[in-house]
Design a protein around this motif. Sequence first.
Motif, PDB file in Angstrom:
ATOM      1  N   ASP A  86      -0.701   0.060   9.401  1.00  0.00           N
ATOM      2  CA  ASP A  86      -0.986  -1.483   9.184  1.00  0.00           C
ATOM      3  C   ASP A  86      -1.587  -1.732   7.958  1.00  0.00           C
ATOM      4  O   ASP A  86      -2.134  -2.587   7.469  1.00  0.00           O
ATOM      5  CB  ASP A  86      -2.368  -1.645  10.354  1.00  0.00           C
ATOM      6  CG  ASP A  86      -3.565  -0.854  10.013  1.00  0.00           C
ATOM      7  OD1 ASP A  86      -3.479   0.180   9.139  1.00  0.00           O
ATOM      8  OD2 ASP A  86      -4.555  -1.140  10.584  1.00  0.00           O
TER       9      ASP A  86
ATOM     10  N   VAL B 183      -4.053   7.881   1.009  1.00  0.00           N
ATOM     11  CA  VAL B 183      -3.863   7.794   2.388  1.00  0.00           C
ATOM     12  C   VAL B 183      -3.251   6.464   2.655  1.00  0.00           C
ATOM     13  O   VAL B 183      -3.564   5.433   2.301  1.00  0.00           O
ATOM     14  CB  VAL B 183      -5.317   7.496   3.126  1.00  0.00           C
ATOM     15  CG1 VAL B 183      -4.829   7.800   4.604  1.00  0.00           C
ATOM     16  CG2 VAL B 183      -6.067   8.895   2.731  1.00  0.00           C
TER      17      VAL B 183
ATOM     18  N   PHE C 280      -1.434   3.859   5.874  1.00  0.00           N
ATOM     19  CA  PHE C 280      -1.554   3.717   7.241  1.00  0.00           C
ATOM     20  C   PHE C 280      -0.472   2.764   7.740  1.00  0.00           C
ATOM     21  O   PHE C 280       0.194   2.117   7.113  1.00  0.00           O
ATOM     22  CB  PHE C 280      -2.765   3.221   7.508  1.00  0.00           C
ATOM     23  CG  PHE C 280      -3.898   3.852   7.460  1.00  0.00           C
ATOM     24  CD1 PHE C 280      -4.487   4.670   8.316  1.00  0.00           C
ATOM     25  CD2 PHE C 280      -4.747   3.634   6.258  1.00  0.00           C
ATOM     26  CE1 PHE C 280      -5.495   5.501   7.996  1.00  0.00           C
ATOM     27  CE2 PHE C 280      -5.806   4.453   6.013  1.00  0.00           C
ATOM     28  CZ  PHE C 280      -6.124   5.348   7.034  1.00  0.00           C
TER      29      PHE C 280
ATOM     30  N   ARG D 237      -3.625  -1.745   5.343  1.00  0.00           N
ATOM     31  CA  ARG D 237      -5.024  -1.930   5.209  1.00  0.00           C
ATOM     32  C   ARG D 237      -5.109  -2.506   3.568  1.00  0.00           C
ATOM     33  O   ARG D 237      -5.797  -1.785   2.918  1.00  0.00           O
ATOM     34  CB  ARG D 237      -5.687  -0.607   5.290  1.00  0.00           C
ATOM     35  CG  ARG D 237      -5.741  -0.322   6.834  1.00  0.00           C
ATOM     36  CD  ARG D 237      -6.649   0.798   7.223  1.00  0.00           C
ATOM     37  NE  ARG D 237      -6.350   1.259   8.406  1.00  0.00           N
ATOM     38  CZ  ARG D 237      -7.109   2.345   9.098  1.00  0.00           C
ATOM     39  NH1 ARG D 237      -7.824   2.820   8.711  1.00  0.00           N
ATOM     40  NH2 ARG D 237      -6.724   2.532  10.362  1.00  0.00           N
ATOM     41  N   LEU D 238      -4.543  -3.389   3.353  1.00  0.00           N
ATOM     42  CA  LEU D 238      -4.808  -4.113   2.274  1.00  0.00           C
ATOM     43  C   LEU D 238      -5.530  -5.074   2.158  1.00  0.00           C
ATOM     44  O   LEU D 238      -5.943  -5.842   3.473  1.00  0.00           O
ATOM     45  CB  LEU D 238      -3.174  -5.034   1.393  1.00  0.00           C
ATOM     46  CG  LEU D 238      -2.174  -3.743   1.535  1.00  0.00           C
ATOM     47  CD1 LEU D 238      -0.817  -4.117   1.081  1.00  0.00           C
ATOM     48  CD2 LEU D 238      -2.478  -2.615   0.288  1.00  0.00           C
TER      49      LEU D 238
END
Lengths: 231, 289
Positions: free
Chosen positions: A86, A82, A84, A88-89
């Motif tokens: 933004d 998945v 995104f 999401r790290l």
Amino acid sequence: MIRFASVYKDYPKGAALKNVSLHIAKGEFVFLTGHSGAGKSTILKLVYGELRPTAGDVRVSGFSIGDLSPHDLPRLRRRLGVVFQDFRLLDDRTAEENVAFAMEVTGARADSIPAKVMRVLTQVGLAAKASAYPPELSGGEQQRVAIARALVNDPTILVADEPTGNLDERATRGVFQLIREINAGGTAVVMATHDLDLVRQTTYRTVELREGGVVFDSGVDEGSDTTEGLE
Amino acid sequence: MSLLVREALLAFRRAPLLSGLSITTIGFSLYAVGLFALVAVNLREALREVEQRVEVVAYLLRGTPPEAVAQASQDIAAFPEVARVAFISEDEALRRARQELVEFRDAYRDLKVNPLPASLEIQLKDGYRDGAHTAAVAERLRGYGFVDDVRYGREWIEKLDRLRNIAGVVGLTIGLAFAAVAVVIIGVTIRITVLQRAREISIMRLVGATNGFIRGPFLVEGMLKGLFGGLLAIALCYGTYLLFRGQAELATSGIVFLRSPQLGLGVVFGVLIGLGGSLVSVGRHLRNV
């Protein structure tokens, strides 16, 4: 691979999906387009089990999302990648650690992790920045790390929610090219996007949503065109 | 296992301020419990010293044959409540009176006949120095024909009993209240840690981590915080103890510190609260996301 049969999804504020039926085959590339609030993200969230349908049936890789148990959710997610808008790290872990983390949670053997991580980082063109932290990377590079993380467990489906939404034109081109290469390797891709230029560049199947319903599907009965249009 | 510990230790490194604050909060919460325990232990110690003065004295009739007294002493020593029996002869009683009652020394010196009777002084075992047991022993002593009178400071012992009961009930209530407050404060602290890492948890779930995998490092982290908090509380309690021991008046009254098993219990309590608080907080968070 992914099948939506007469799916409805209601939020407290109103209906997000109304009678959506959709079949996405193994290895297929599908764009989900439509205005904000049309239901693109809701479809993706149903695919990766973040939401349950209010009515109808959603099946992904053999799992029925409506009946997904807490035990099944991690098993489903390990078959998906998945990505995104933004990224999401985890900002306090290096690129390498962010990717390795996704392998560690699956209980992969510790000695198999570093080589696999470097392989996917090389695949996304970031081997040289393996020890950089996300804030030290550009938006495009961060998205590549996120894609590497999504790929490291060899998913059968890559779910991408506006993956180029935060990127400039050049980075967008690079990330999109990478996603196409991943698809060419046999991974199905479901990508929600606002960027109609991207959609027009290719002949991939496009599903357009409006107010929670499918108003256009270029791929009905057309099958996959994943190997076409690669640059 | 190594991943579990590594992730837990990484949490300390990544958020040193929050981790430090958590440990300090746990430490001070347990310090409050520890201070109370310190007061309770010293009160109990003081009560025990008073208790040790509890003794039953049987005054003997004049002319009681020494053999009868010796035989009775043996019988009495075999009572389950009795720790020690001492025979005090008439002469010994007079010698003691001269020594201890300085203001009557002249009066005792001029005596021609010793008015003091011989007696048996009976000390009771630990746990038998309450009103009921003391009265039972006194009653049995009265059954001996040569026993003239039995004294054991009945009112005093009953007051001691009351004091012991009040100290027990108040101690337990306040102790539990302190412990409950510590549990709540520590629970809130751990909840803040979980919320601070909500993003990390959501990413872990996204990449397919099981709830057990997510929970593991939090539990280890919670236990470690409980452990460090417990050790901090011991250090604070010891500092306070040293401070009070330095005060002259308290030094003479023999203030004591908590013993190793009690300290160990405090640390185990800290670890268990850390573990329980994490279990509840993470569990609730995972159910809600």
